[in-house]
Design a protein around this motif. Structure first.
Motif, PDB file in Angstrom:
ATOM      1  N   ALA D  90       0.857  -1.201   0.000  1.00 62.05           N
ATOM      2  CA  ALA D  90       0.000   0.000   0.000  1.00 62.05           C
ATOM      3  C   ALA D  90       0.888   1.245   0.000  1.00 62.05           C
ATOM      4  O   ALA D  90       0.664   2.192  -0.767  1.00 62.05           O
ATOM      5  N   SER D  91       1.947   1.215   0.804  1.00 60.33           N
ATOM      6  CA  SER D  91       2.803   2.413   0.863  1.00 60.33           C
ATOM      7  C   SER D  91       3.466   2.638  -0.490  1.00 60.33           C
ATOM      8  O   SER D  91       3.663   3.761  -0.941  1.00 60.33           O
ATOM      9  N   SER D  92       3.765   1.528  -1.187  1.00 54.25           N
ATOM     10  CA  SER D  92       4.344   1.692  -2.525  1.00 54.25           C
ATOM     11  C   SER D  92       3.334   2.362  -3.450  1.00 54.25           C
ATOM     12  O   SER D  92       3.677   3.233  -4.259  1.00 54.25           O
ATOM     13  N   PHE D  93       2.074   1.947  -3.289  1.00 54.23           N
ATOM     14  CA  PHE D  93       1.015   2.524  -4.138  1.00 54.23           C
ATOM     15  C   PHE D  93       0.894   4.014  -3.870  1.00 54.23           C
ATOM     16  O   PHE D  93       0.945   4.843  -4.796  1.00 54.23           O
ATOM     17  N   THR D  94       0.820   4.362  -2.569  1.00 55.92           N
ATOM     18  CA  THR D  94       0.656   5.797  -2.267  1.00 55.92           C
ATOM     19  C   THR D  94       1.878   6.576  -2.738  1.00 55.92           C
ATOM     20  O   THR D  94       1.792   7.709  -3.194  1.00 55.92           O
ATOM     21  N   MET D  95       3.045   5.959  -2.666  1.00 54.98           N
ATOM     22  CA  MET D  95       4.258   6.638  -3.139  1.00 54.98           C
ATOM     23  C   MET D  95       4.133   6.913  -4.633  1.00 54.98           C
ATOM     24  O   MET D  95       4.413   8.029  -5.098  1.00 54.98           O
ATOM     25  N   ALA D  96       3.653   5.927  -5.383  1.00 52.35           N
ATOM     26  CA  ALA D  96       3.517   6.129  -6.841  1.00 52.35           C
ATOM     27  C   ALA D  96       2.526   7.242  -7.110  1.00 52.35           C
ATOM     28  O   ALA D  96       2.742   8.113  -7.972  1.00 52.35           O
ATOM     29  N   MET D  97       1.465   7.264  -6.312  1.00 46.93           N
ATOM     30  CA  MET D  97       0.478   8.342  -6.497  1.00 46.93           C
ATOM     31  C   MET D  97       1.106   9.689  -6.144  1.00 46.93           C
ATOM     32  O   MET D  97       0.860  10.714  -6.809  1.00 46.93           O
ATOM     33  N   ALA D  98       1.975   9.690  -5.148  1.00 42.56           N
ATOM     34  CA  ALA D  98       2.630  10.964  -4.752  1.00 42.56           C
ATOM     35  C   ALA D  98       3.452  11.488  -5.922  1.00 42.56           C
ATOM     36  O   ALA D  98       3.383  12.669  -6.296  1.00 42.56           O
ATOM     37  N   VAL D  99       4.210  10.568  -6.570  1.00 43.32           N
ATOM     38  CA  VAL D  99       5.029  11.012  -7.712  1.00 43.32           C
ATOM     39  C   VAL D  99       4.114  11.535  -8.812  1.00 43.32           C
ATOM     40  O   VAL D  99       4.373  12.575  -9.440  1.00 43.32           O
ATOM     41  N   HIS D 100       2.996  10.850  -8.978  1.00 43.53           N
ATOM     42  CA  HIS D 100       2.028  11.259 -10.001  1.00 43.53           C
ATOM     43  C   HIS D 100       1.515  12.664  -9.700  1.00 43.53           C
ATOM     44  O   HIS D 100       1.504  13.543 -10.566  1.00 43.53           O
ATOM     45  N   ALA D 101       1.201  12.885  -8.409  1.00 50.14           N
ATOM     46  CA  ALA D 101       0.678  14.208  -8.015  1.00 50.14           C
ATOM     47  C   ALA D 101       1.760  15.270  -8.223  1.00 50.14           C
ATOM     48  O   ALA D 101       1.496  16.352  -8.756  1.00 50.14           O
ATOM     49  N   ALA D 102       2.991  14.941  -7.864  1.00 50.92           N
ATOM     50  CA  ALA D 102       4.076  15.926  -8.011  1.00 50.92           C
ATOM     51  C   ALA D 102       4.218  16.308  -9.474  1.00 50.92           C
ATOM     52  O   ALA D 102       4.407  17.475  -9.832  1.00 50.92           O
ATOM     53  N   ARG D 103       4.061  15.319 -10.338  1.00 48.85           N
ATOM     54  CA  ARG D 103       4.218  15.615 -11.779  1.00 48.85           C
ATOM     55  C   ARG D 103       3.119  16.575 -12.218  1.00 48.85           C
ATOM     56  O   ARG D 103       3.342  17.489 -13.007  1.00 48.85           O
ATOM     57  N   GLN D 104       1.924  16.386 -11.646  1.00 46.82           N
ATOM     58  CA  GLN D 104       0.832  17.304 -12.000  1.00 46.82           C
ATOM     59  C   GLN D 104       0.995  18.653 -11.301  1.00 46.82           C
ATOM     60  O   GLN D 104       0.276  19.591 -11.606  1.00 46.82           O
ATOM     61  N   GLY D 105       1.885  18.703 -10.312  1.00 40.82           N
ATOM     62  CA  GLY D 105       2.059  19.964  -9.586  1.00 40.82           C
ATOM     63  C   GLY D 105       0.955  20.202  -8.588  1.00 40.82           C
ATOM     64  O   GLY D 105       0.743  21.307  -8.090  1.00 40.82           O
ATOM     65  N   ASN D 106       0.198  19.136  -8.223  1.00 35.45           N
ATOM     66  CA  ASN D 106      -0.942  19.292  -7.299  1.00 35.45           C
ATOM     67  C   ASN D 106      -0.417  19.131  -5.877  1.00 35.45           C
ATOM     68  O   ASN D 106      -0.250  18.033  -5.371  1.00 35.45           O
ATOM     69  N   ARG D 107      -0.146  20.247  -5.223  1.00 37.90           N
ATOM     70  CA  ARG D 107       0.570  20.238  -3.937  1.00 37.90           C
ATOM     71  C   ARG D 107      -0.225  19.529  -2.865  1.00 37.90           C
ATOM     72  O   ARG D 107       0.304  18.710  -2.109  1.00 37.90           O
TER      73      ARG D 107
END
Lengths: 298, 99, 542, 223
Positions: D90-107
């Motif tokens: 699960a933490s890996s999943f949330t980490m991937a989503m975090a990178v995804h969010a960072a790419r979108q610039g959604n703080r």
């Protein structure tokens, strides 16, 4: 081995001389005469490159095969070699003859008789190195390593410990006394010991109570040991191992790790109760209970 | 290196598969497959690793360089393991003399 | 080729040395050239510490019963000599000083990929060095630089944990340097600088970094396991619990054989540069020399078992390792032949760097070929752990790596400091080192054949003559190393000002003014033709 | 300001704030990002070899003393191990989503996912040191009837300890990323640091994916 050594020395001197001579020749012939001198462009020649890849490769293959064949022959002692038990301890060598003689840092052996050393260490890794016999083998705690040699000339030869083993590593030396058969027999008689290794092994076998389970007729709780040494043993999980020195040592010190199919694992571990020498004596005794190859007692 | 960005959908799908595989590993452990237990467990672990590696770490979308580094890492790991095992298990092949 | 800036007197022009002053500017610099100098200083300090231990050992061995120290002190001396020289001098010597300085300049970049990581790698090196020196000063460690298992984990009371911690930390310094070089060479080459247009020094730096990155973690885990076994009796190497001491030897030598190639590969890179520059010729078989660097880096990971032929390693594994050990000798042979062929029809000048390079080729050939004795199983049984092995690896490390290191320092000294050193003294130093070296280590080959084991504080009397000969040679060698130290330092203050290209060498680093500006190039150079263009007509070149 | 965050302490120490995201030694932002990713992948290869020493030892002793290792492995709680694996995935999943969010610039999303990854990581460490899992293993280590079980326990503690240490480094790294994100340093075109720490986190997760079957499921758990 010496022929290989001298061949390699020759090879090294040849190539080193070849490289040095070529460099000196080029240095003198092509020294820079003037600053503006422009040497012709280097032309690359593939056949030359291929040749000096192929020739060293062939030489290397030849050297490997020669060295490996000598090594393989030296790795397997001949049948019926005279057995000597060596225990390396921090900074001294204990040597035991099957007839019971025990020596420290000295080994008396007859000439022209193949001698097989079974070695173990009580503490750190040592190394039984006799330069004159071109022989060296590490001596490890917890395992038996073996090597063999055959002395061809009577005399006294250096014995070194070649693997760094602590403070007095350089003091852990000794001599191998190679004697003519008559002197050797005389030496045996001079310091004949009361009991041979097998006999002291038997005395230990009874004192430790091994004979309560390992009965000759098989009625005891442990397996019969008579005539078993060297034979195949199949464990409960189907592994089959040869009952050699290493197996016997592990059975004495760590019986639970060798579960037998039709025996309950009740044997206690004797770790800490028997020293390395006593284990060797027990093994000599078990060997003497009849095995394919009787230990040679001259 | 990886301009194309995986959609959230792929992440969720991959995560679901990973959870499924994790449950599978523990489940299979309770079934007696003899020696195959370990083989199956490691196979599932390898699949999970590829999933995490390819999608979460964007290996699927990145150019050759990162992949070569990963393969090099595995090759050296295999190198060390195989040569050391070759030594440890072939020690007893040389028959000491005797019967 | 970008035109070189007109030569102005060194002092007034801004360059990386006088860009900023003060301790802070040096201790927090991220300029790869300054970090190279920081490394140069700390490495020279480590070299003299290790060298002092070597001198004391040689003095001790003059008499069979030992002339200087007690056996346990002698054991601490050779361990100190081993640890300091291997981990703190030879491994970082060329990559961290010349590599750091030259890799960005040779590919036309302004700096390495991760400048802050580069500075971190120096601090990690200093921390590891401080811990190891603390351990050596406050009591030393007497397990030998190999830390073999049951001895180092159960039977020694000296500072093994502190030293293994120091070596562990120092490992990260190598990993960071290697990582920096790999990323820089892959990602930051100037436009037009294809792999085939890179100087050979960069090929060997790349191969060295591959070994750095893939071998150093294994010594890190080996040191951690030694520490864990000593503190927590983990039992991985303890035979009483079922562990196997030979496993430690496998882990240790998996790192320690590739590390000897880390030490020699950069030396080969430097020699490729020196031979081509002083013979004014393109390298003979450029692609063969380049690929043999990579081949060495690859095969060096297959051969570690030849250190364990007699350590109860199985006979069959011995065959595999012996065959592969012979295979690793081939690329080195290719290099030596190609260097010699490069000299053919060249116009050779004999300045000091060239003397070091030629000395390297000769001694490295000798060292490499004696390696064949130790690769073939039968002779290794006799020669293992004797002075033959000591002579073999000193021929390659002192005769090879240190000679090439000195050659490289002399060759790029004008570029680093903007000053020329006195060439006469430099040639004298090269000859003294060459003579002293041969006198020290050639007798040791014979000692080895006669069977004198290594790491012996006392030895039988019949070996004394050769040992005295070797000790005499060692004093000459010691003097030889002091001479460059003197005239190089002297040249910084009083040496004549060096132009941007005193040797007329080809290569991007010679395009910049002598002490190069902080950012190396005004604008990133564009590469158009093959490297080593000595044959083309001279440009309008200052 | 992209840096392969090899040492977690490093990412936080760069006091020098660079106005444009680009470092002076790189030509363009794309080259800087590629260098950062490639640098982290090379560092992960070194980590893989760092674990290789322990894995080699484990494989050898497991095959030499299989019975002892199987006995030792049965002391461990499988269900707890499975739960820990699920938490880490699960933490890996949330980490991937975090990178995804960072790419979108959604703080906001970035901060949310980063903190959830950190919480899941701490939860994993918590589960590891709970009474259920820790004490039986320690008792097994001390009272081991047979020394091969003790050897297994040594391997168990050493490998999971090494993994836990890498987890702590990872959590520290993500903490720094969260602080930077909080201060708005992570922008859409300059998110490489988050991606690099994500790579490190996924690597630590992959190590656990292998540790779980190798340590907990030796010889299966059928009674």
């Amino acid at each position: 081995m010496d022929h290989l050594y001298f061949f390699l020395t020759g090879l090294t001197l040849f190539f080193t001389f070849l490289i040095f001579a070529t460099i000196f020749y080029f240095m003198i012939k092509y020294r820079r005469r003037s600053e503006q001198e422009r040497p012709p462009a280097t032309q690359q020649s593939l056949p030359l490159e291929i040749s000096w890849i192929a020739i060293p490769s062939l030489i290397c293959v030849f050297l490997f095969l020669w060295g490996a064949s000598l090594f393989f022959a030296a790795a397997r002692p001949p049948q019926g070699a005279m057995e000597i038990f060596v225990v390396g301890k921090q900074w001294m060598w204990h040597l035991q003859h099957p007839e019971g003689q025990r020596e420290i840092n000295q080994l008396h052996i007859p000439v022209d008789v193949p001698v097989r050393l079974t070695m173990t260490s009580e503490d750190v890794i040592h190394d039984f190195f006799v330069p004159a016999f071109r022989m060296k083998m590490d001596v490890l705690p917890g395992r038996y390593t073996s090597e063999w040699f055959q002395a061809t000339k009577p005399g006294s030869y250096h014995l070194f410990c070649a693997q760094y083993c602590g403070t007095l590593h350089s003091g852990m030396t000794g001599t191998i006394e190679v004697m003519t058969p008559t002197d050797y027999a005389q030496w045996l008689r001079d310091n004949a010991s009361t009991r041979s290794m097998a006999e002291s092994g038997q005395e230990l076998f009874t004192r430790l109570g091994c004979d309560t389970c390992h009965l000759a007729d098989g009625s005891g709780a442990g397996p019969v040991l008579q005539g078993r040494f060297g034979k195949q043993v199949t464990l409960r999980d189907g592994q089959n191992l040869a009952m050699d020195e290493a197996y016997t040592r592990q059975a004495i010190l760590d019986p639970a790790s060798l579960p037998l199919p039709n025996y309950r694992p009740v044997m206690p571990t004797f770790r800490g109760q028997v020293s390395e020498e006593q284990i060797l004596q027990l093994i000599a005794y078990i060997k003497s209970l009849g095995s394919g190859e009787r230990t040679q007692v001259p | 290196m990886n301009t194309q960005d995986p959609s959230v959908g792929t992440y969720v799908f991959v995560f679901a598969v990973l959870l499924l595989l994790a449950a599978l590993t523990t489940g299979i452990a309770y079934i007696n497959l003899g020696p195959f237990n370990t083989v199956v467990a490691l196979a599932i672990a390898a699949v999970k690793m590829c999933l995490v590696g390819l999608f979460f770490m964007h290996l699927w979308y990145s150019r050759g360089l990162a992949r070569i580094v990963v393969l090099a890492g595995f090759f050296w790991l295999a190198l060390m393991v195989s040569f050391t095992l070759a030594d440890v298990f072939s020690r007893s092949w040389i028959k000491p003399p005797g019967p | 080729m970008s035109t070189a800036i007109a030569e102005v007197p060194v002092e007034s022009r801004m360059h990386y040395l006088n860009a900023s002053y003060g301790i802070k500017s040096w201790l927090f610099t991220t300029d790869h050239k300054r970090i190279a100098l920081l490394y140069l200083g700390s490495i020279t300090l480590m070299f003299f510490i290790g060298g002092a231990a070597a001198v004391m050992m040689r003095l001790h061995l003059i008499e069979p019963a030992g002339a200087l120290v007690q056996p346990e002190t002698y054991n601490k001396l050779f361990t100190m000599h081993g640890v300091i020289m291997v981990f703190f001098f030879l491994v970082p010597s060329i990559p961290a000083t010349l590599g750091n300085f030259l890799v960005p300049m040779m590919i036309g970049a302004r700096d390495l990929a991760f400048p802050r990581l580069n500075l971190l790698s120096w601090y990690v090196y200093i921390t590891g060095g401080a811990i190891t020196l603390y351990a050596l000063i406050s009591g030393g460690v007497d397990t030998g630089w190999t830390f073999y298992a049951p001895l180092s984990t159960h039977y020694v009371t000296t500072h093994v944990i502190a030293t293994s911690l120091g070596v562990f930390i120092n490992g990260f310094s190598s990993i960071l340097t290697g990582l920096n070089f790999i990323v820089t060479i892959h990602k930051m080459r100037a436009p037009g600088m294809t792999w085939k247009r890179m100087p050979l020094f960069l090929w060997s730096m790349y191969a060295t970094s591959v070994i750095f990155v893939l071998a150093t973690p294994v010594i890190a885990i080996a040191m951690v396991l030694i520490g864990a076994e000593r503190l927590l009796h983990v039992g991985i190497f303890d035979p009483a619990i079922g562990g196997d001491p030979v496993l430690f030897q496998h882990l240790f030598w998996f790192y320690s054989h590739p590390v000897v190639y880390i030490m020699i590969l950069p030396g080969m890179g430097v020699v490729s540069e020196l031979v081509t520059c002083f013979a004014k010729k393109k390298p003979f078989g450029y692609i063969f020399i380049a690929y043999s660097s990579l081949a060495i880096a690859m095969i060096s990971f297959f051969v570690w078992g030849h250190h364990m032929f007699v350590s109860s390693q199985s006979v069959y594994a011995g065959f595999i390792f012996s065959a592969l050990s012979f295979a690793v000798a081939i690329p080195s042979a290719i290099k030596v032949f190609n260097w010699t062929a490069t000299l053919y029809k060249g116009s050779i000048s004999y300045q000091a760097p060239m003397l070091y390079a030629l000395g390297f080729i000769g001694l490295f050939t000798m060292g490499g070929l004696t390696g064949l004795f130790l690769a073939s199983l039968a002779t290794d049984v006799h020669l293992h752990d004797t002075y033959f092995v000591i002579a073999h690896f000193h021929y390659i490390m002192v005769g090879g790596a240190v000679m090439a290191y000195l050659g490289g320092i002399h060759f790029w000294w004008p570029k680093i400091t903007g000053r020329l050193y006195h060439d006469g003294w430099a040639r004298l130093a090269a000859l003294v080192i060459f003579v002293g070296f041969n006198l020290t280590f050639f007798p040791q080959y014979m000692l080895g054949y006669l069977g004198m084991p290594r790491r012996y504080a006392v030895y039988p009397a019949e070996f004394q003559v050769l040992n005295v000969l070797s000790s005499a040679g060692a004093s000459i060698l010691g003097m030889g190393y002091l001479i460059p130290f003197v005239y190089l330092l002297w040249s910084i203050r009083y040496g004549p000002v060096a132009g941007s290209n005193p040797w007329g060498a080809k290569g991007l680093e010679w395009e910049t003014p002598s002490p190069p500006p902080t950012d190396n190039f005004e604008e990133t150079p564009r590469i158009t033709e093959e490297p080593y263009g000595y044959a083309e007509p001279e440009h309008a070149h200052v | 300001m992209s840096e392969s965050a090899a040492g977690s302490s490093l990412a936080g120490t760069s006091g020098r704030s660079v106005s444009p995201a680009l470092h002076h030694q790189f030509e363009d932002i794309e080259q800087q990002r590629e260098a950062g990713n490639f640098g982290m992948w090379v560092f992960l290869a070194t980590e893989m070899l760092f674990f290789s020493g322990v894995f080699t030892g484990y494989i050898i002793y497991r095959s030499l003393y299989y019975s002892g290792f199987a006995a030792g492995s049965h002391v461990l709680e499988v269900d707890l191990g499975a739960a820990m694996t699920a938490v880490l995935l699960a933490s890996s999943f949330t980490m991937a989503m975090a990178v995804h969010a960072a790419r979108q610039g959604n703080r906001a999303m970035l901060l949310g996912f980063l903190s959830s990854t950190i919480i899941l990581g701490i939860a994993f460490l918590g589960m590891k040191f709970t009474g259920l899992n820790f004490h039986p293993a320690v008792d097994a280590l001390r009272g081991a009837p047979e020394h091969t079980v003790e050897l297994f326990m040594c391997f168990y503690f050493f490998m999971t300890g090494l993994h836990a240490l890498h987890m702590i480094i990872g959590i520290g790294l993500l903490g720094v990323m969260a602080i930077l994100a909080w201060r708005g340093k992570i922008s859409a075109e300059h998110y490489n640091r988050v991606e690099v720490s994500g790579l490190y986190w996924h690597f630590v997760d992959i190590i656990w994916i292998y540790l779980f079957p190798l340590l907990y499921l030796i010889g299966g758990r059928y009674k």
